[in-house]
Design a protein around this motif. Structure first.
Motif, PDB file in Angstrom:
ATOM      1  N   GLU A 127       0.812  -1.069  -0.056  1.00 28.83           N
ATOM      2  CA  GLU A 127      -0.045  -0.019  -0.103  1.00 28.83           C
ATOM      3  C   GLU A 127       0.888   1.423  -0.149  1.00 28.83           C
ATOM      4  O   GLU A 127       0.747   2.221  -0.867  1.00 28.83           O
ATOM      5  CB  GLU A 127      -0.987  -0.042   1.030  1.00 28.83           C
ATOM      6  N   PHE A 142      -6.335  -4.189  -3.178  1.00 29.76           N
ATOM      7  CA  PHE A 142      -6.796  -3.742  -1.842  1.00 29.76           C
ATOM      8  C   PHE A 142      -6.169  -2.359  -1.465  1.00 29.76           C
ATOM      9  O   PHE A 142      -6.654  -1.682  -0.317  1.00 29.76           O
ATOM     10  CB  PHE A 142      -6.152  -4.962  -0.661  1.00 29.76           C
ATOM     11  N   THR A 143      -5.136  -1.773  -2.138  1.00 35.27           N
ATOM     12  CA  THR A 143      -4.738  -0.446  -2.297  1.00 35.27           C
ATOM     13  C   THR A 143      -5.575   0.622  -2.595  1.00 35.27           C
ATOM     14  O   THR A 143      -5.329   1.669  -2.782  1.00 35.27           O
ATOM     15  CB  THR A 143      -3.383  -0.568  -2.863  1.00 35.27           C
ATOM     16  N   PRO A 170      -8.485   2.413  -2.105  1.00 36.77           N
ATOM     17  CA  PRO A 170      -8.895   3.670  -1.431  1.00 36.77           C
ATOM     18  C   PRO A 170      -7.593   4.408  -1.269  1.00 36.77           C
ATOM     19  O   PRO A 170      -7.715   5.780  -1.639  1.00 36.77           O
ATOM     20  CB  PRO A 170      -9.240   2.875  -0.206  1.00 36.77           C
ATOM     21  N   ALA A 195     -11.222  -2.645  -8.450  1.00 36.27           N
ATOM     22  CA  ALA A 195     -11.533  -3.226  -7.143  1.00 36.27           C
ATOM     23  C   ALA A 195     -12.868  -2.749  -6.929  1.00 36.27           C
ATOM     24  O   ALA A 195     -13.266  -2.007  -6.004  1.00 36.27           O
ATOM     25  CB  ALA A 195     -10.757  -2.580  -6.446  1.00 36.27           C
ATOM     26  N   GLU A 212     -15.466  -4.222  -5.233  1.00 32.22           N
ATOM     27  CA  GLU A 212     -15.771  -4.432  -4.123  1.00 32.22           C
ATOM     28  C   GLU A 212     -15.399  -3.464  -2.858  1.00 32.22           C
ATOM     29  O   GLU A 212     -15.932  -3.565  -1.685  1.00 32.22           O
ATOM     30  CB  GLU A 212     -15.181  -5.900  -3.573  1.00 32.22           C
ATOM     31  N   LEU A 213     -14.499  -2.729  -3.389  1.00 33.40           N
ATOM     32  CA  LEU A 213     -14.036  -1.479  -2.371  1.00 33.40           C
ATOM     33  C   LEU A 213     -14.535  -0.225  -2.849  1.00 33.40           C
ATOM     34  O   LEU A 213     -13.935   0.861  -2.631  1.00 33.40           O
ATOM     35  CB  LEU A 213     -12.651  -1.480  -2.285  1.00 33.40           C
ATOM     36  N   GLU A 240     -17.436   1.764  -2.143  1.00 37.28           N
ATOM     37  CA  GLU A 240     -17.826   2.633  -1.153  1.00 37.28           C
ATOM     38  C   GLU A 240     -16.417   3.147  -0.228  1.00 37.28           C
ATOM     39  O   GLU A 240     -16.179   4.504  -0.328  1.00 37.28           O
ATOM     40  CB  GLU A 240     -18.501   2.002  -0.053  1.00 37.28           C
ATOM     41  N   GLU A 241     -15.349   2.458  -0.041  1.00 35.72           N
ATOM     42  CA  GLU A 241     -14.310   3.043   0.507  1.00 35.72           C
ATOM     43  C   GLU A 241     -13.399   3.950  -0.374  1.00 35.72           C
ATOM     44  O   GLU A 241     -12.976   4.929   0.048  1.00 35.72           O
ATOM     45  CB  GLU A 241     -13.185   1.835   1.003  1.00 35.72           C
ATOM     46  N   GLU A 242     -13.412   3.505  -1.645  1.00 35.91           N
ATOM     47  CA  GLU A 242     -12.543   4.303  -2.664  1.00 35.91           C
ATOM     48  C   GLU A 242     -13.628   5.739  -2.613  1.00 35.91           C
ATOM     49  O   GLU A 242     -12.967   6.986  -2.732  1.00 35.91           O
ATOM     50  CB  GLU A 242     -12.788   3.664  -4.032  1.00 35.91           C
TER      51      GLU A 242
END
Length: 263
Positions: A91, A122-123, A125, A150, A152-153, A155-157
Motif C-alpha cells: 500500500e 486492496f490498495t 482507497p 476493485a 468490492e471497495l 464505497e471505501e474508494e
C-alpha cells in the motif's frame, strides 16, 4: 577470641544465606514478569497491522525509477514496482508510485491508478485518494478507474476521495456507483450469453429442448422419439394403421361369341 570470631563469622554467613534464599522467590517472580512482558511485546508486534510507511530512502528510490522511465511506460512500470513489493509495503509503495508518476506526468494519473490497483486491489482507497489529491480535476475518472479494478471497495474508494477532494465528492460517488452497476450488469449478460452458447452450437445438448425419451419398445404406439418431430415438447403422432390388402377381384367370365346370322 578466635572461636568467638569464627562463630560470629559463621552466624553472619548463615544469615546471609538465609537472606539470599528468602530473596529467591522475589527474584524469580521478577524474572517471570520480565519474560511475560517480553512475550506480550512479541505478540503485540505480530498482531500489529502489516502496512507501514516507507523510509525516505525507499521513497527516493521509487521516485528515481519513475523519473527515469519513459512517460508511455509509467502504467506498466508502476504496476511492476507494486507487484514486486513486500506484502506489508504494497500500500505504501502504491501510494509512493502514484505520487511520483503524477508528478512526472499528470496526464497519466488515470492509467497509472488503474494499473497500480490492478496489481494490488486492496490498495484502491489509498491510491485513489493520493491521486485525487494531486490531480483534483481528474477525481471522477480516477475514482472510476479504481472502482473498475476493485469494485468490492467502491464505497471505501468514494469515501477516501471525498476526504481529500470534498467538492467533487457527490460527482465521484455517482460516477463510481454507475460504473460498478454497469459493469455488474454487463458481467451478468455475458454469463447468460456463455450459458446459451452451447445450446446454440449444439441444440441437441440443451436439456430444455429435449423432452422425455419414450421407452424403446416394439409395441410402442409411436413411430419415433419425440425429439425427431419438429417442435420441442410436441407429442408424437401415433402410427397410422396399415390398411388390409384387398383381395383380387374375380375375372369376369368370357362371353361366348354370338352366333352368326347366316344360320
Amino acid at each position: 577470641m578466635k572461636n568467638a570470631c569464627n562463630s560470629r563469622g559463621t552466624n553472619r554467613h548463615r544469615a546471609g544465606l538465609r537472606q539470599s534464599s528468602s530473596n529467591l522467590p522475589i527474584a524469580n517472580s521478577r524474572n517471570q514478569g520480565r519474560v511475560f512482558a517480553a512475550l506480550i511485546a512479541i505478540v503485540v508486534c505480530l498482531a500489529a497491522p502489516p502496512g507501514h510507511a516507507l523510509s525516505e530512502t525507499e521513497v527516493a528510490a521509487i521516485s528515481k525509477i519513475i523519473s527515469n522511465s519513459p512517460p508511455a511506460e509509467l502504467p506498466p512500470k508502476s504496476a511492476e514496482i507494486v507487484a514486486n513489493a513486500r506484502q506489508s509495503e504494497k500500500e505504501a509503495t502504491a501510494v509512493a508510485v502514484v505520487r511520483a508518476a503524477i508528478a512526472r506526468k499528470p496526464a497519466s494519473a488515470v492509467s497509472v491508478v488503474s494499473s497500480t490497483v490492478k496489481a494490488a486491489p486492496f490498495t484502491a482507497p489509498a491510491v485513489a485518494a493520493a491521486a485525487a489529491k494531486l490531480a483534483p480535476d481528474q477525481a471522477v475518472d480516477i475514482g472510476i478507474a479504481a472502482a473498475l479494478q476493485a469494485p468490492e471497495l467502491a464505497e471505501e474508494e468514494s469515501a477516501a476521495i471525498a476526504k481529500v477532494n470534498p467538492e467533487s465528492a457527490e460527482r465521484v460517488a455517482q460516477a463510481i456507483h454507475s460504473a460498478v452497476h454497469n459493469t455488474s450488469r454487463a458481467g451478468v449478460k455475458s454469463g447468460e450469453a456463455e450459458e446459451d452458447r452451447p445450446s446454440a452450437e449444439n441444440p441437441s445438448s440443451d436439456k430444455r429442448h429435449e423432452p422425455n425419451k419414450p421407452v424403446d419398445d416394439d409395441d410402442s404406439l409411436f413411430s419415433a422419439r419425440p425429439r425427431d418431430y419438429g417442435s420441442p415438447g410436441h407429442p408424437p403422432h401415433p402410427v397410422h394403421p396399415v390398411h388390409p390388402v384387398h383381395p383380387p377381384h374375380p375375372r369376369h367370365p368370357v362371353k361366348p361369341p354370338h352366333p352368326s346370322g347366316s344360320e
